[in-house]
Design a protein around this motif. Sequence first.
Motif, mmCIF file in Angstrom:
data_model
loop_
_atom_site.group_PDB
_atom_site.id
_atom_site.type_symbol
_atom_site.label_atom_id
_atom_site.label_comp_id
_atom_site.label_asym_id
_atom_site.label_seq_id
_atom_site.Cartn_x
_atom_site.Cartn_y
_atom_site.Cartn_z
ATOM 1 N N ALA A 52 62.274 21.924 3.257
ATOM 2 C CA ALA A 52 63.702 21.741 3.579
ATOM 3 C C ALA A 52 64.118 20.290 3.304
ATOM 4 O O ALA A 52 65.202 20.035 2.749
ATOM 5 C CB ALA A 52 63.963 22.103 5.040
ATOM 6 N N ILE B 252 67.054 19.183 0.534
ATOM 7 C CA ILE B 252 68.299 18.460 0.826
ATOM 8 C C ILE B 252 68.361 17.137 0.050
ATOM 9 O O ILE B 252 69.421 16.750 -0.446
ATOM 10 C CB ILE B 252 68.550 18.281 2.343
ATOM 11 C CG1 ILE B 252 69.927 17.669 2.601
ATOM 12 C CG2 ILE B 252 67.486 17.455 3.023
ATOM 13 C CD1 ILE B 252 71.102 18.474 2.100
ATOM 14 N N ALA C 56 71.590 24.401 8.632
ATOM 15 C CA ALA C 56 70.188 24.795 8.504
ATOM 16 C C ALA C 56 69.925 25.889 9.533
ATOM 17 O O ALA C 56 70.162 25.696 10.727
ATOM 18 C CB ALA C 56 69.281 23.597 8.733
ATOM 19 N N THR D 194 65.663 19.356 7.282
ATOM 20 C CA THR D 194 66.953 18.918 6.727
ATOM 21 C C THR D 194 67.346 17.572 7.318
ATOM 22 O O THR D 194 67.740 16.649 6.593
ATOM 23 C CB THR D 194 68.046 19.969 7.029
ATOM 24 O OG1 THR D 194 67.674 21.196 6.389
ATOM 25 C CG2 THR D 194 69.406 19.525 6.516
#
Length: 316
Positions: free
Chosen positions: A199, A203, A218, A227
Amino acid sequence: LLAAGCADDDGGTSGTGSDSGSASGKKFVLMVGVKGDPFYISMECGAQEKAKELGVELQVQGPDKFDATLQNPLLDAVAAAKPAALLVAPNDVKASATPLKRIQDAGSKVVLVDTTVDDTSIGASRIATDNKLGGTKAAEALNELLGGAKGKVLVISTDPGVSSVDARVAGFEEAVKTKYTNFTLAAATQYSHNSPQTAASIIQAELQRSPDIVGVFATNLFSAQGTATGVRAAGKSNQVKVVGFDAGPDQIKQLEAGDVQALVAQKPYDIGVQGVEQAAAAVEGKTVTASIATESLIVTKDNMSNPDVSKYIYKD
Ligand code: T6T
């Protein structure tokens, strides 16, 4: 799988009935979506509390990753053990159906907790957060945080085929498309496979590619954790608003640090309590509620210390 952080025993007494019509003394299994996840640890706390009260012996299992190819062999072993009831968070709407059907057809009562399968003949009861509404709430929170800022919002989920997160994405996207005009959805939903590292990489790459991203949703604990880390690593914590699902202790720290601005907290303890209640009712031949939607709430830096909110912070 030990839920070390459950609240202390509140003195609830164990059931003692052992007549055949009672769930007391029977074996139940709780198959969580993945081991070591504060969401499921909190669910386990609730389930154990209710099991103790009813005199049910509850064994908890889960795969090392949120992945049906890992969870299904554990389910096959449960089938062989024939518990009176199985509470299960299936890893995939399709791939999890076959082992669950086998378990149900062999006579164990199956209760779906948190996630579901597409086959509606599976599960005497289904208990989950109203995930679509949770996604709508995430969009509302993001809209407020953006305060009129224009740009794109990105969704980072775990994997397609997971009922809970898919419903959150649907609720979020529908709200963005129909209610808000300042921001639009950035290309397609990205999938992190429940890995915070993935993740974070997603990002960072997306922020480079699309500097007009002003917000991210998220959809679960691990995607939100990664994130937030990624936005910070990109040096954009002040520009990009992050709304995450789930409220474990680490998510609260990220909220305090300003790396996440809002969380949608679920009530996993309640799901665990109700899961055992419904499973016991099914085993005892009593009325079972086919579908139960539990609530969620928005947690921010402003309300997180309020006891009515902080009591929903997950255990780890
Ligand atoms: O968000 C929860 C759960 O509801 C979802 O099905 C899977 O991820 C979590 O367990 C959080 O990690």
